[in-house]
Design a protein around this motif. Structure first.
Motif, PDB file in Angstrom:
ATOM      1  N   HIS A   1       0.850  -1.183   0.000  1.00 42.06           N
ATOM      2  CA  HIS A   1       0.000   0.000   0.000  1.00 42.06           C
ATOM      3  C   HIS A   1       0.890   1.239   0.000  1.00 42.06           C
ATOM      4  CE1 HIS A   1      -3.119  -2.894   0.859  1.00 42.06           C
ATOM      5  NE2 HIS A   1      -2.524  -3.263   1.964  1.00 42.06           N
ATOM      6  N   PRO A   2       1.105   1.818  -1.158  1.00 43.96           N
ATOM      7  CA  PRO A   2       2.103   2.895  -1.240  1.00 43.96           C
ATOM      8  C   PRO A   2       1.748   4.116  -0.395  1.00 43.96           C
ATOM      9  CG  PRO A   2       0.846   2.734  -3.281  1.00 43.96           C
ATOM     10  CD  PRO A   2       0.485   1.534  -2.458  1.00 43.96           C
ATOM     11  N   ASN A   3       0.478   4.276  -0.090  1.00 47.48           N
ATOM     12  CA  ASN A   3       0.090   5.408   0.763  1.00 47.48           C
ATOM     13  C   ASN A   3       0.501   5.202   2.211  1.00 47.48           C
ATOM     14  OD1 ASN A   3      -1.817   3.304   0.848  1.00 47.48           O
ATOM     15  ND2 ASN A   3      -3.430   4.655   1.578  1.00 47.48           N
ATOM     16  N   LEU A   4       0.906   3.984   2.562  1.00 53.25           N
ATOM     17  CA  LEU A   4       1.245   3.678   3.957  1.00 53.25           C
ATOM     18  C   LEU A   4       2.733   3.407   4.131  1.00 53.25           C
ATOM     19  CD1 LEU A   4      -1.809   1.396   4.866  1.00 53.25           C
ATOM     20  CD2 LEU A   4      -1.568   3.878   5.115  1.00 53.25           C
ATOM     21  N   ARG A   5       3.546   3.963   3.242  1.00 53.18           N
ATOM     22  CA  ARG A   5       4.984   3.690   3.329  1.00 53.18           C
ATOM     23  C   ARG A   5       5.608   4.208   4.610  1.00 53.18           C
ATOM     24  NH1 ARG A   5       5.719   5.233  -2.326  1.00 53.18           N
ATOM     25  NH2 ARG A   5       5.785   3.340  -3.584  1.00 53.18           N
ATOM     26  N   ASP A   6       5.022   5.248   5.183  1.00 57.67           N
ATOM     27  CA  ASP A   6       5.647   5.767   6.407  1.00 57.67           C
ATOM     28  C   ASP A   6       5.156   5.047   7.666  1.00 57.67           C
ATOM     29  OD1 ASP A   6       3.141   6.775   6.675  1.00 57.67           O
ATOM     30  OD2 ASP A   6       3.747   8.843   7.005  1.00 57.67           O
TER      31      ASP A   6
END
Lengths: 345, 345, 345, 345
Positions: free
Chosen positions: B47-52
């Motif tokens: 999930h690229p929006n949750l990389r952090d």
């Protein structure tokens, strides 16, 4: 603490995005949203996501006193109305190009004559990763342009860390979504004509070249294409350093420039579907993704950067700048992480 | 107060959406996200929006004790693993169809045999606008299906306010986005084959008819079409009341049912571009839009409802239900207002 | 006169396009369409536009004798089966990369070892605008790759007319549609993940660089991005000639190279919505649009070219080459003008 | 034999499609394409697919004598100019709604007053599958509306074969592409606002109900939605026959009505990706796909039909009608089979 804020030009896409961000911001309270054409209509009439906001557009000539005024008006309006804006607000954040360049000569080269050139030296360009310190306490802020922001964020570490000297040739090939064209409509932006395009819309001479040159100290060969997305700007920079550069050098440079930045994420290779920067991955957020790849055979670096043009490329960047100017937590109101899956979007 | 929560099945679209909501929720803390296939990979890999998010997928067979466990697994998995889930968590929210129906007979009619039929009577269906009170303190919650949610929300006020008796014929024509097909891929959902479609994918016999009938007390003639959006479910119900109904009657009925609901918005006529419910206007949010129009010539009511199938149709509804079950503020973690413009998205 | 033709690999997108073109061709008659996986199924089962074709897929190992055999198989298959193909047909047109390069050394540099390297010198690369005369009577034809075709067509006049010498730096930034990924599917090409992208998919090292270098005599710095369209390849070449070039020089060069070409159209400026080459404008056709713009400030030329990757980039080019090889009218079967409006498409 | 033909209103989408079809038609020769706003500009200026057509727009008030005149003008224009049109041409094919209804009373019910009501009885409605014989030698033809065409083609066999008597309730839920809105633009049809929609645009009272009722002899409950495609109209009819109907009955009815029709294809179940009618599968063609499914539990039939609104829904149907009127082969100029893959398109 709560600050009051107004948005001049509230019916456009950028104005709506500012209102959304301010409505969800822990330290701002919306005072006014103005519109000439939709005076007295609800904000939700223009922006369906804001229907539960109890706010109607007011007359742009009748501005209340506020702490911060955001001007989301077409290029040329802010320079005409800047005295009104500054009379109404301690801090003015302008989202147009009116105050982005430093000198009248620069302005005249790219635009059509500035009515208040003496203010160019006073205003602060807002790209916090570049010049955060200038923004603290600033009274007139020019929020950076979307394509310039994407380009500068991609290239900045190469200049800050001496990978490039400024004499090298740089090609920047940009792909942008339809929201850059604004809410107006017109045949070229109608759905039947605009869907599925890869359309050169600024083959040469794009005005954002001026901002880029001003801050990087070197010109770039810039070309922009419209593609089928709504939000998003993606910049691919093709760079030819004089000396060979290793992947480790690049990671060092980009980490050096950005490791403490709350809104920049390095995305360079790795696995899965999303291996390089993509507008899809940042849609709706204030995040910029930056990444790179080496092409030793062609002595080339390829630098990718991706932003949401409505956010990091305009309204988000403006709120970020206002946060800094007022001493608010930088990420306040800008924490949305984005969606997956999403259609860029 | 902080509650711990885990997501079983974290790599899918729904699992990712749950993780996003929990990460931004003021009272939840993520304990585990599980994945069989991507164990030890970061959540950001899927999930690229949750990389952090500093979180790696863990083994689904090794569950920590938590306050709430969300199961975002394919239909059939939860009924097999329910003892493990309930051993690990006081509250289990299942997003599959396993516990949505009330009786084994109903289940057998629409699905293929239930391994734990005794739990059907114990579980609570989660569509808070329908049965909020049942959810308080619930230990096993079955989050309502996306198409059923859109349909029920559109029709419920007609039953609650006696516009319909249950004997009338009801046609429900639904249009859904590609995220309903999940993250798996396959030829029919590949971009070249799936783009631009209006494709009947469940002409008749859609399993959500069972949920709808269970709660409205009457069957509906249901047909679903895939259309070119990613998130979104739009239901158009064509209804033929025995007695004439006025617009005022309808406004009364819908306001009566929904005026205190935080996640339902009535959109019926008015001006501007967005005059009826649309998935675009709710994309990324937990909001449902509901509206209607009269067709006196055909003695028909047309009822429109629109949701984001990933939010009000699954992950958002599940978090909403968990909020109610635990006595948290209902809207906590679900305040995102959505974007404009946006591509549904 | 009527020639018989077979398509090996008929279920893929390229195979389907070949079948469509052959079915509508005045001088070809389809003998066989082969498929391992869909043997005995109708062609319409895979290609809904060809449902009225009375033809079923046959076994690829059982080839009838024909005048022309088109091989639309994955890279590596043709080199293994070339003896069978040549036994069955006087003329073999291969659409894979197997026979595009001239020497084994080139092949080994970009691919993984050739099983029939002696045939590389015998095969003729098919990009008729480049080498039409070689194709007359050719027995083994390697149809040019889509991205190479777009790139070469854009740049060829600059080399043919001495605007470039071959020592200059050339950046080629390409945007392609999802049909380039083929009919297979997979997570990255699923609709939810693939819609709305600007995704670097070949940042560096794209194999088509080999074809380009082979024919232009110079390497290019090539980067490809996936964008949201189905058909189409758009190449933007950024070129820096040593000597200044005028617009008149460019018109002269491009007209000189292409004025008699039936499938190349110059589109450079002018009015209306479509002012430069766009994939939308050529979707479904065998036409290439080529255009240019000058950027004197950066001493740059920007060259645009656009094709339908399924047509001029594969199946259309293959039929064009077969027409030439057999002495048929070049445009036979390739007259479709395309649609307006259309979504690229 | 060659007939001369003119297109009045050549810059719109429908006008462009007519010009494309006529340019490729073996027996028509284009005499004039008129445009008020783009007089003397090339046809290619408006329609990029027609750049190689050596034709400029002429003044609509100066009409040459031709065999056939196609009027692709907004509703209301043809009734004002019909004497000019009939003076210029033996056969007039009008693509607007001006002459579709049979009586002034009908017209007044749905539109705003007819200036030449006496012509309503003289004109022939063109939906060849319905009334081919009336079109032979016809002098004034009213080409059927797109949504009416899709709906009537779906339902006609049920009436022709006594599955329905006309007393049953019929719900028709239609999904249409953006080209139905024409080339004009406007905020609601701008790409940012129009992309990704499922937007009720004619919830009730759509004027095509009049055409449908006129020919089926019964009213339908009609609702139209805009979805994200450019070309295409898809109609789903929900029908409740009094008597049970078997699948065999339906196949019999539809085959009975359509087996000799060159432009109707039955698509009902079967395998692969395309199992029911879809606009994607007919994009760019004059084909209509028609199919059905049974829902015994709800005593319902679901009827699907799909057309390209620019082709079978307007320009293609008009050319088909002209072919019949003049005794030309019906399929002449309309043989294009469509593309796969394609984006509806």
């Amino acid at each position: 603490m709560t600050y009051t804020a107004s948005v001049v030009g509230g019916t456009g896409f950028t104005g709506g995005e500012l209102l959304r961000l301010l409505a969800g911001h822990p330290e701002f309270e919306i005072e006014q949203a103005t519109s000439r054409s939709k005076k007295n209509k609800t904000v939700g009439h223009s922006h369906p996501n804001l229907r539960d906001l109890d706010l109607r557009f007011s007359d742009p000539t009748d501005l209340d006193s506020v702490d911060v005024l955001f001007a989301a008006t077409p290029h040329g309006v802010s320079m005409e109305r800047i005295d009104d804006f500054q009379a109404a607000a301690d801090t003015v954040v302008d989202l147009s190009a009116d105050f982005r360049l430093e000198t009248e000569a620069q302005y005249d080269e790219w635009y059509d004559g500035h009515s208040r050139p003496e203010l160019l030296a006073e205003s602060e360009y807002a790209l916090p990763e570049l010049n955060r310190e200038n923004l603290e306490g600033a009274e007139l802020i020019a929020s950076g342009g979307c394509n310039a922001t994407a380009t500068i964020l991609g290239l900045l570490p190469l200049f800050e860390n001496d990978v490039l000297s400024g004499d090298e040739r740089i090609v920047v090939d940009v792909k942008v979504g339809s929201s850059e064209g604004g809410a107006g409509g017109g045949p070229a932006s109608s759905h039947p004509e605009r869907s599925g395009v890869v359309r050169p819309y600024a083959p040469t001479g794009h005005r954002h070249e001026a901002e880029i040159e001003q801050f990087l100290g070197t010109g770039v060969s810039f070309t922009a294409h419209s593609v089928d997305m709504i939000r998003g700007a993606s910049a691919t920079a093709h760079v030819f350093p004089d000396e060979p550069v290793s992947k480790g050098d690049l990671w060092g440079a980009y980490r050096g420039s950005y490791e403490d930045e709350p809104f920049v994420e390095l995305v360079a290779g790795g696995g899965g579907v999303y291996r390089y920067p993509e507008p899809k991955a940042v849609a709706g957020t204030n995040r910029a993704e930056v990444g790179f790849e080496l092409d030793p055979g062609n002595k080339r670096l390829v630098i990718f950067s991706a932003i949401d043009n409505m956010m990091k490329g305009s309204a988000g960047q403006a709120v970020h700048a206002a946060n800094i100017a007022l001493g608010i937590e930088e990420t306040a109101g800008l924490e949305f992480q984005g969606l997956h899956p999403v259609g860029a979007p």
